[in-house]
Design a protein around this motif. Sequence first.
Motif, PDB file in Angstrom:
ATOM      1  N   GLY A  29       9.021 -12.010   0.762  1.00 49.29           N
ATOM      2  CA  GLY A  29       8.206 -11.714   1.578  1.00 49.29           C
ATOM      3  C   GLY A  29       8.766 -12.499   3.175  1.00 49.29           C
ATOM      4  O   GLY A  29       8.172 -13.329   3.370  1.00 49.29           O
ATOM      5  N   ARG A  30       9.826 -11.780   3.646  1.00 46.92           N
ATOM      6  CA  ARG A  30      10.125 -12.035   4.994  1.00 46.92           C
ATOM      7  C   ARG A  30      10.453 -11.063   5.782  1.00 46.92           C
ATOM      8  O   ARG A  30      10.790  -9.793   4.798  1.00 46.92           O
ATOM      9  CB  ARG A  30      11.073 -13.218   4.808  1.00 46.92           C
ATOM     10  CG  ARG A  30      12.786 -12.676   3.380  1.00 46.92           C
ATOM     11  CD  ARG A  30      13.638 -13.889   2.719  1.00 46.92           C
ATOM     12  NE  ARG A  30      14.349 -13.186   1.773  1.00 46.92           N
ATOM     13  CZ  ARG A  30      15.750 -13.217   2.531  1.00 46.92           C
ATOM     14  NH1 ARG A  30      16.477 -12.839   3.541  1.00 46.92           N
ATOM     15  NH2 ARG A  30      16.010 -12.500   1.130  1.00 46.92           N
ATOM     16  N   TRP A  31      11.174 -11.290   6.522  1.00 45.34           N
ATOM     17  CA  TRP A  31      11.735  -9.674   7.354  1.00 45.34           C
ATOM     18  C   TRP A  31      12.874  -9.046   6.913  1.00 45.34           C
ATOM     19  O   TRP A  31      13.317  -7.680   6.170  1.00 45.34           O
ATOM     20  CB  TRP A  31      11.652  -9.811   8.612  1.00 45.34           C
ATOM     21  CG  TRP A  31      10.490  -9.490   9.902  1.00 45.34           C
ATOM     22  CD1 TRP A  31      10.093 -11.236  10.612  1.00 45.34           C
ATOM     23  CD2 TRP A  31       8.995  -9.328   9.864  1.00 45.34           C
ATOM     24  NE1 TRP A  31       9.486 -11.142  11.495  1.00 45.34           N
ATOM     25  CE2 TRP A  31       8.263  -9.603  10.367  1.00 45.34           C
ATOM     26  CE3 TRP A  31       9.547  -8.099   8.688  1.00 45.34           C
ATOM     27  CZ2 TRP A  31       6.757  -9.914  10.682  1.00 45.34           C
ATOM     28  CZ3 TRP A  31       7.889  -7.851   8.892  1.00 45.34           C
ATOM     29  CH2 TRP A  31       6.866  -8.214   9.769  1.00 45.34           C
ATOM     30  N   ALA A  53      -0.163  -6.514   1.494  1.00 45.22           N
ATOM     31  CA  ALA A  53      -0.574  -7.497   1.886  1.00 45.22           C
ATOM     32  C   ALA A  53      -1.463  -8.520   1.356  1.00 45.22           C
ATOM     33  O   ALA A  53      -1.163  -9.722   1.776  1.00 45.22           O
ATOM     34  CB  ALA A  53      -1.869  -6.350   3.245  1.00 45.22           C
ATOM     35  N   ALA A  54      -2.009  -8.073   0.533  1.00 42.58           N
ATOM     36  CA  ALA A  54      -2.880  -8.802   0.078  1.00 42.58           C
ATOM     37  C   ALA A  54      -2.276  -9.898  -1.523  1.00 42.58           C
ATOM     38  O   ALA A  54      -2.787 -10.935  -1.173  1.00 42.58           O
ATOM     39  CB  ALA A  54      -3.869  -7.903  -1.215  1.00 42.58           C
ATOM     40  N   SER A  73      10.277  -8.655  13.926  1.00 42.26           N
ATOM     41  CA  SER A  73       9.392  -7.931  12.441  1.00 42.26           C
ATOM     42  C   SER A  73      10.186  -6.256  12.574  1.00 42.26           C
ATOM     43  O   SER A  73      10.943  -6.041  12.891  1.00 42.26           O
ATOM     44  CB  SER A  73       7.697  -7.735  13.386  1.00 42.26           C
ATOM     45  OG  SER A  73       8.176  -6.117  14.115  1.00 42.26           O
ATOM     46  N   ALA A  74       9.193  -6.244  10.999  1.00 41.24           N
ATOM     47  CA  ALA A  74       9.691  -4.503  10.469  1.00 41.24           C
ATOM     48  C   ALA A  74       8.853  -3.898   9.727  1.00 41.24           C
ATOM     49  O   ALA A  74       7.474  -4.744   9.699  1.00 41.24           O
ATOM     50  CB  ALA A  74      11.330  -4.744   9.978  1.00 41.24           C
ATOM     51  N   ASP A  79       3.018  -0.685   2.570  1.00 37.99           N
ATOM     52  CA  ASP A  79       1.466  -1.158   2.837  1.00 37.99           C
ATOM     53  C   ASP A  79       2.275  -1.719   4.445  1.00 37.99           C
ATOM     54  O   ASP A  79       2.201  -1.891   4.903  1.00 37.99           O
ATOM     55  CB  ASP A  79       1.390  -1.952   1.859  1.00 37.99           C
ATOM     56  CG  ASP A  79      -0.229  -3.377   1.828  1.00 37.99           C
ATOM     57  OD1 ASP A  79      -0.420  -2.103   3.090  1.00 37.99           O
ATOM     58  OD2 ASP A  79      -0.432  -4.005   0.834  1.00 37.99           O
ATOM     59  N   PRO A  80       1.273  -0.619   5.368  1.00 33.41           N
ATOM     60  CA  PRO A  80       1.101  -0.834   6.682  1.00 33.41           C
ATOM     61  C   PRO A  80       0.859  -2.714   7.000  1.00 33.41           C
ATOM     62  O   PRO A  80       0.658  -2.534   8.086  1.00 33.41           O
ATOM     63  CB  PRO A  80       0.103   0.148   7.738  1.00 33.41           C
ATOM     64  CG  PRO A  80       1.626   1.156   6.518  1.00 33.41           C
ATOM     65  CD  PRO A  80       0.964   0.398   5.688  1.00 33.41           C
ATOM     66  N   ALA A  81      -0.162  -2.543   6.205  1.00 35.92           N
ATOM     67  CA  ALA A  81      -1.076  -4.249   6.496  1.00 35.92           C
ATOM     68  C   ALA A  81      -0.104  -5.595   6.068  1.00 35.92           C
ATOM     69  O   ALA A  81      -0.752  -6.079   6.651  1.00 35.92           O
ATOM     70  CB  ALA A  81      -2.012  -3.774   5.481  1.00 35.92           C
ATOM     71  N   LEU A  82       1.043  -5.147   5.363  1.00 40.02           N
ATOM     72  CA  LEU A  82       1.805  -6.717   5.143  1.00 40.02           C
ATOM     73  C   LEU A  82       2.481  -6.230   6.599  1.00 40.02           C
ATOM     74  O   LEU A  82       2.672  -7.588   6.611  1.00 40.02           O
ATOM     75  CB  LEU A  82       2.846  -6.149   4.222  1.00 40.02           C
ATOM     76  CG  LEU A  82       3.834  -6.441   3.512  1.00 40.02           C
ATOM     77  CD1 LEU A  82       3.495  -8.216   3.610  1.00 40.02           C
ATOM     78  CD2 LEU A  82       4.442  -6.220   2.248  1.00 40.02           C
ATOM     79  N   ALA A  83       3.214  -5.789   7.445  1.00 37.58           N
ATOM     80  CA  ALA A  83       3.399  -6.453   8.391  1.00 37.58           C
ATOM     81  C   ALA A  83       2.559  -6.942   9.159  1.00 37.58           C
ATOM     82  O   ALA A  83       3.120  -8.155  10.063  1.00 37.58           O
ATOM     83  CB  ALA A  83       4.286  -4.728   9.520  1.00 37.58           C
TER      84      ALA A  83
END
Length: 111
Positions: A29-31, A53-54, A73-74, A79-83
């Motif tokens: 979980g990093r860019w 995201a969850a 950011s990217a 899952d757009p909610a992850l960004a």
Amino acid sequence: MPSVSPACPATPASPGPWTAFGNGCYADGRWGGVRIATALARNVPWRPWRYGAADYRAAVAAADRAPDLTGPSAATPWDPALAAALVEHGVRVEEEAVMDDLLADLGPGAH
């Protein structure tokens, strides 16, 4: 079960920003992991393994401490909610922090 090409760049024996699991991959979980996942998606049909995201929010909530998220950011098209969650929390989640969950997926009863 999520699927991705066997061309996943790492295996549990040689971790990198990815961990391979059969036909699935987990990215940190990093860019940098986000960019790798996006590039992979342009070339290989895949679905993320514990990379939404969850999953990220659960890992952040369980972490005692996590290093700051750095770099630009990217987007996370899968899952757009992850960004949005990465920006909101601003911390990295390395695969070592979620290793117990990843290994549980490989254990008895795993598909």
